[in-house]
Write an enzyme that holds these catalytic residues in place. Structure first.
Site, PDB file in Angstrom:
ATOM      1  CG  HIS A 286      -5.143   4.430   1.685  1.00  0.00           C
ATOM      2  ND1 HIS A 286      -6.243   5.185   2.042  1.00  0.00           N
ATOM      3  CD2 HIS A 286      -5.562   3.141   1.690  1.00  0.00           C
ATOM      4  CE1 HIS A 286      -7.264   4.395   2.265  1.00  0.00           C
ATOM      5  NE2 HIS A 286      -6.887   3.137   2.049  1.00  0.00           N
TER       6      HIS A 286
ATOM      7  CD  GLU B 146      -3.233  -0.433   2.108  1.00  0.00           C
ATOM      8  OE1 GLU B 146      -3.133   0.603   2.798  1.00  0.00           O
ATOM      9  OE2 GLU B 146      -4.197  -1.215   2.194  1.00  0.00           O
TER      10      GLU B 146
ATOM     11  CG  HIS C  30      -7.691  -0.219  -0.951  1.00  0.00           C
ATOM     12  ND1 HIS C  30      -9.060  -0.179  -0.759  1.00  0.00           N
ATOM     13  CD2 HIS C  30      -7.144   0.276   0.176  1.00  0.00           C
ATOM     14  CE1 HIS C  30      -9.314   0.321   0.441  1.00  0.00           C
ATOM     15  NE2 HIS C  30      -8.166   0.617   1.024  1.00  0.00           N
TER      16      HIS C  30
ATOM     17  CG  ASP D 185      -9.125   2.360   4.341  1.00  0.00           C
ATOM     18  OD1 ASP D 185      -7.951   2.229   4.737  1.00  0.00           O
ATOM     19  OD2 ASP D 185      -9.566   1.829   3.308  1.00  0.00           O
TER      20      ASP D 185
END
Length: 173
Positions: free
Chosen positions: A87, A31, A89, A100
Site C-alpha cells: 500500500h 492510498e 503512503h 498498518d
C-alpha cells in the site's frame, strides 16, 4: 510435480515493482492497496528453490482516501499464492502506522510505497512491522493468457450443449 512450495521468498520481479510504483503514483493523492502474489521460482526459469513476487492483486470495492485504504475482506480470495500486501503512503512516510500493523498478520512481507513513488521510495516490513529487505529480480515474467481458448473452441462447446446451431456456427467462421 511438488505439492508444497518452498516458503522462502527470493524477491520481487522488477516488472512487478515497476507496476506497483506506477499504480501508487496514479492513485495519488489517495492510498493504493493491493495484495502480493508469488510464483514458484522454478516456473520462472530460476535455478533456486523459493518464490518470487510476480503479481499485485487489487480487490474490487477497495476504498481509498488520502489517509487510508480499506478492503472488503470478504472479497479477498483464499489464494495460496498470496504472500503479503502493498500500500502507499501519500504523505511519503515509510513507516507502518498502528492501523498498518493491525493488517500485517497475513503473508510474509508488506511493502509501503511513499510519495513521490520512485525507486528509493519504498520499504519492506515483516508481519511484526520490522523492516526487512526484498531483492528486485531481473526476470522475464511469463505471459498469462486469461482467455486461453479460441472462438472455434467456444462454438464447439456451445454446439455440444445445444446452444449454437450450425447456421450460427457458419456465420461466425
Amino acid at each position: 510435480m511438488r505439492l508444497f512450495r518452498s516458503s522462502e521468498l527470493l524477491g520481487i520481479a522488477r516488472e512487478t515493482m515497476e507496476f506497483t510504483l506506477e499504480a501508487c503514483e496514479a492513485t495519488h493523492p489517495n492510498e493504493y492497496m493491493g495484495f502480493l502474489r508469488a510464483e514458484d521460482a522454478s516456473k520462472l526459469g530460476l535455478d533456486r528453490t523459493g518464490q518470487v513476487i510476480t503479481d499485485v492483486l487489487v480487490i474490487p470495492g477497495t476504498e481509498s482516501s488520502p489517509v487510508s485504504a480499506s478492503v472488503r475482506s470478504h472479497m479477498k480470495p483464499n489464494d495460496m499464492r498470496s504472500v503479503g500486501s502493498v500500500h502507499s503512503h501519500p504523505n511519503g512516510v515509510l513507516q507502518p502506522s498502528d492501523a498498518d500493523l493491525a493488517t500485517f498478520g497475513q503473508g510474509q512481507v508488506h511493502i509501503i510505497v511513499g510519495a513521490p513513488y520512485g525507486w528509493g521510495d519504498w520499504k519492506v516490513f515483516d508481519n511484526d512491522g520490522r523492516q526487512t529487505t526484498l531483492e528486485v529480480l531481473d526476470i522475464e515474467l511469463p505471459e498469462e493468457h486469461f482467455f486461453d481458448f479460441t472462438q472455434a473452441e467456444i462454438d464447439a462447446e456451445l454446439a455440444a450443449e445445444g446452444r449454437l446451431d450450425e447456421a450460427d456456427r457458419d456465420d461466425r467462421h
